[in-house]
Design an enzyme around this catalytic site. Structure first.
Site, PDB file in Angstrom:
ATOM      1  N   ARG A  52      -0.100   9.102   5.588  1.00  0.00           N
ATOM      2  CA  ARG A  52      -0.325   8.378   4.339  1.00  0.00           C
ATOM      3  C   ARG A  52      -1.528   8.958   3.585  1.00  0.00           C
ATOM      4  O   ARG A  52      -1.510   9.077   2.367  1.00  0.00           O
ATOM      5  CB  ARG A  52      -0.521   6.881   4.617  1.00  0.00           C
ATOM      6  CG  ARG A  52      -0.528   6.043   3.349  1.00  0.00           C
ATOM      7  CD  ARG A  52      -0.463   4.568   3.626  1.00  0.00           C
ATOM      8  NE  ARG A  52      -1.647   4.085   4.330  1.00  0.00           N
ATOM      9  CZ  ARG A  52      -1.794   2.852   4.795  1.00  0.00           C
ATOM     10  NH1 ARG A  52      -0.823   1.977   4.649  1.00  0.00           N
ATOM     11  NH2 ARG A  52      -2.899   2.491   5.422  1.00  0.00           N
ATOM     12  N   LYS A 151      -3.295   5.051  -1.623  1.00  0.00           N
ATOM     13  CA  LYS A 151      -4.452   4.316  -1.118  1.00  0.00           C
ATOM     14  C   LYS A 151      -5.696   5.011  -1.665  1.00  0.00           C
ATOM     15  O   LYS A 151      -6.307   5.855  -1.007  1.00  0.00           O
ATOM     16  CB  LYS A 151      -4.417   4.273   0.409  1.00  0.00           C
ATOM     17  CG  LYS A 151      -5.257   3.156   0.981  1.00  0.00           C
ATOM     18  CD  LYS A 151      -4.875   2.885   2.408  1.00  0.00           C
ATOM     19  CE  LYS A 151      -5.895   2.030   3.120  1.00  0.00           C
ATOM     20  NZ  LYS A 151      -6.177   0.735   2.538  1.00  0.00           N
ATOM     21  N   GLU A 184       1.450  -8.377  -2.897  1.00  0.00           N
ATOM     22  CA  GLU A 184       0.673  -8.267  -1.653  1.00  0.00           C
ATOM     23  C   GLU A 184      -0.652  -8.991  -1.857  1.00  0.00           C
ATOM     24  O   GLU A 184      -0.835  -9.677  -2.866  1.00  0.00           O
ATOM     25  CB  GLU A 184       0.455  -6.796  -1.281  1.00  0.00           C
ATOM     26  CG  GLU A 184      -0.312  -6.007  -2.325  1.00  0.00           C
ATOM     27  CD  GLU A 184      -0.636  -4.572  -1.904  1.00  0.00           C
ATOM     28  OE1 GLU A 184      -0.532  -4.246  -0.713  1.00  0.00           O
ATOM     29  OE2 GLU A 184      -1.031  -3.796  -2.779  1.00  0.00           O
TER      30      GLU A 184
END
Ligand code: PMP
Length: 291
Positions: A52, A151, A184
């Site tokens: 990721r 991210k 989220e």
């Protein structure tokens, strides 16, 4: 004993670990990061986190100055250097030092920082009783502006949502996408249980593809609990039987109150309990050995 921090190829003490005021991670939030966890001498889902990180970096045209193999080794070495078996690892890659303009071409050396330390998100009591959370008025970024899958070091709207939670005395804030669907939380993914089915929003609604989220979907399937990735609204959330949050730092955090409304029976639900137990077991047996 000092905490040893990896900064650009060297280990320095916590007191000496500093970055330049010209670092574009600091000036513009230009960079990416991962939060990783080690349990009992093993790093949980290390490959998934590294994957990721490299994907996030590629998305913002940031070249990580280490190969994946070297970075994996540096993460393990940082844990060994600090004699840690159970830890939270923060891996940060910033654009590095540049000038006062935002042009990334002025930053020839992206900077890698690895911090391995302890983390405690919520008290044991909150895990037993369940968290009280709110729905924030701050929306998620739209993927056309900043894709929530990346991210990145840009967490400002999540922080604004967290401030709303703080003002209302809640532990976390649930964030919606621009269309009003649940996306989220500020640092966690979200799950609900409806008629025995475990539901989480699909990633395209505007969430990070959480590694804990993916583990939970697999653990539930193994238990024979039906799972669905499906968009849902505030009303479905209020009327769910169970609700919990997932994240590397928070692990599985049960939610028993949302906007002062009681969820299900107001206590940690059966499916949530089962998944917490299975998750804890998994973290004890799986992972990349540190030593
Ligand atoms: N959403 C956001 C916004 C996050 O920052 C995180 C990680 N802290 C998560 C979800 C959970 O992801 P993971 O399970 O990979 O830690």
């Amino acid at each position: 004993m000092s905490l040893w921090i990896y900064v650009d190829g060297k280990y320095v003490s916590k007191e000496e670990a500093k970055i330049s005021v010209f670092n574009h991670g600091f000036l513009y939030g230009d960079g990416v990061f991962e939060g990783i966890r080690a349990y009992g001498g093993k790093v949980f889902k290390l490959e998934e986190h590294l994957k990721r990180l490299y994907n996030s970096a590629k998305s913002i045209s940031l070249e990580i100055p280490l190969s994946r193999e070297d970075l994996r080794e540096k993460v393990l070495e940082t844990l060994r250097k600090n004699k840690l078996k159970d830890a939270y690892i923060r891996l940060v890659v910033s654009r590095g030092e540049g000038d006062l303009g935002l042009d990334p071409r002025k930053c020839p050396h992206p900077q890698v920082i690895i911090i391995a330390h302890h983390i405690m998100m919520y008290s044991e009591e909150l895990y037993e009783k369940g968290l009280e959370v709110i729905i924030s008025s701050t929306r998620k970024n739209i993927p056309a502006a900043l894709d929530p899958r990346i991210k990145s070091l840009n967490y400002l709207n999540n922080i604004l949502a967290k401030i709303e939670a703080n003002i209302q005395g809640a532990s976390e804030a649930i964030m919606l996408n621009k269309d009003g669907y649940i996306a989220e939380c500020t640092g966690d993914n979200i799950f609900i249980v409806k008629e025995g089915t475990l539901i989480t929003p699909p990633i395209w609604v505007g969430a990070l593809e959480g590694i804990t989220r993916n583990v939970i979907l697999k653990l539930a399937a193994k238990e024979g609990i039906p799972t669905k990735e499906e968009p849902f609204t505030i009303s479905s959330l209020y009327n769910s039987e169970e609700c919990f949050l997932t994240g590397t730092a928070a692990e599985i955090a049960p939610v028993t109150r949302i906007d002062k409304k009681i969820i299900g029976e107001g206590k940690v639900g059966k499916i949530t309990r089962k998944l917490i137990k299975n998750f804890r077991q998994l973290t004890q047996i799986e992972g990349t050995p540190i030593y």
